[in-house]
Design a protein around this motif. Structure first.
Motif: not given
Length: 259
Positions: A74-79, A82-88
């Motif tokens: 449950f704690f695994n964070n899947e980007l 939109k989040a991937k675009a912000l991080i680059g």
């Protein structure tokens, strides 16, 4: 004794094989063993099917399904996109040899490149300072009035101490603490050669040009030279000692320029 009909009924209830004809006691025993072994396997298969159905149909407590269908914590964070675009792009990049060899610029205030915050840093400069001090002092010479001769520093002996440059909050301090003995020699007109020592037990920046000096004359120096030597070597107001003080001052300036 259990009848054939009762035995067949029990086997059917437990999932074991059921014979269609009359059975001997040995056959009954063999069939009963086969049924007992088959029952746990059937239960295990049913349990696996139930667990698989659970994972397919619902999110178990503490687990969840990812977008690609994987079951994960449950704690695994899947980007999301939109989040991937912000991080680059965070893919590790190889360091080019030219970039690795490039030396970083020094920190403000003259500290090391790594010390950009200007925290305390000390660099040992004893070797340089010892050589420079000897270079500045040996050869210092004063002329005596009325052509009476000259007194000169012949050698620097018993030099001990250390020197370091410290940086604190981007401010430098040029520290040193030395002890040494100067051997002087001279030739006084109508009297002859003379020699002795000037011992400096404490030479530091805190002295501000005022040093304690121990004056000694060699026992072979002619007694007639005493008056001249007291006036121009032993005295701190004129003659050799002021010249040595000026040479130490020149050493301090060179120290600051060098570092």
């Amino acid at each position: 004794m259990e009848s054939d009909a009762d035995f067949r009924a029990r086997m059917a209830a437990t999932g074991g094989p059921v014979a269609t004809g009359p059975m001997t006691a040995q056959a009954r025993k063999k069939e009963a063993s086969a049924g007992a072994a088959a029952a746990p396997r059937a239960k295990a298969a049913d349990a696996d099917e139930d667990e698989e159905d659970d994972l397919k149909g619902v999110n178990l407590r503490g687990y969840k399904k990812t977008s690609d269908g994987r079951t994960t914590s449950f704690f695994n964070n899947e980007l999301d996109e939109k989040a991937k675009a912000l991080i680059g792009d965070i893919t590790p990049q190889a360091i080019k040899p030219s970039e690795a060899a490039a030396a970083p610029a020094g920190a403000a205030g003259g500290g090391s490149a790594w010390n950009s915050a200007g925290t305390f840093e000390a660099k040992n400069k004893t070797e340089w300072a010892s050589e420079k001090l000897e270079q500045m002092l040996v050869g210092v010479e004063v002329s005596l009035p009325e052509g009476m001769g000259a007194i000169k520093v012949h050698a620097l002996k018993d030099l001990t101490g250390d020197a370091e440059v410290t940086t604190m909050r981007n401010k430098k301090k040029y520290l040193f603490d030395f002890e040494f003995t100067l051997e002087w020699r001279g030739e006084i007109k109508d009297i002859g050669p003379c020699k002795g020592t000037l011992k400096y037990p404490d030479v530091t920046p805190d002295c501000d040009g005022e040093y304690d000096v121990l004056f000694e004359v060699d026992k072979h120096t002619p007694p007639a030279a005493r008056g001249v030597l007291d006036a121009y070597v032993r005295s701190g107001g004129q003659g050799l000692q002021p010249a040595v003080t000026a040479a130490i001052g020149a050493f301090i300036e060179a120290y600051k320029v060098e570092f």
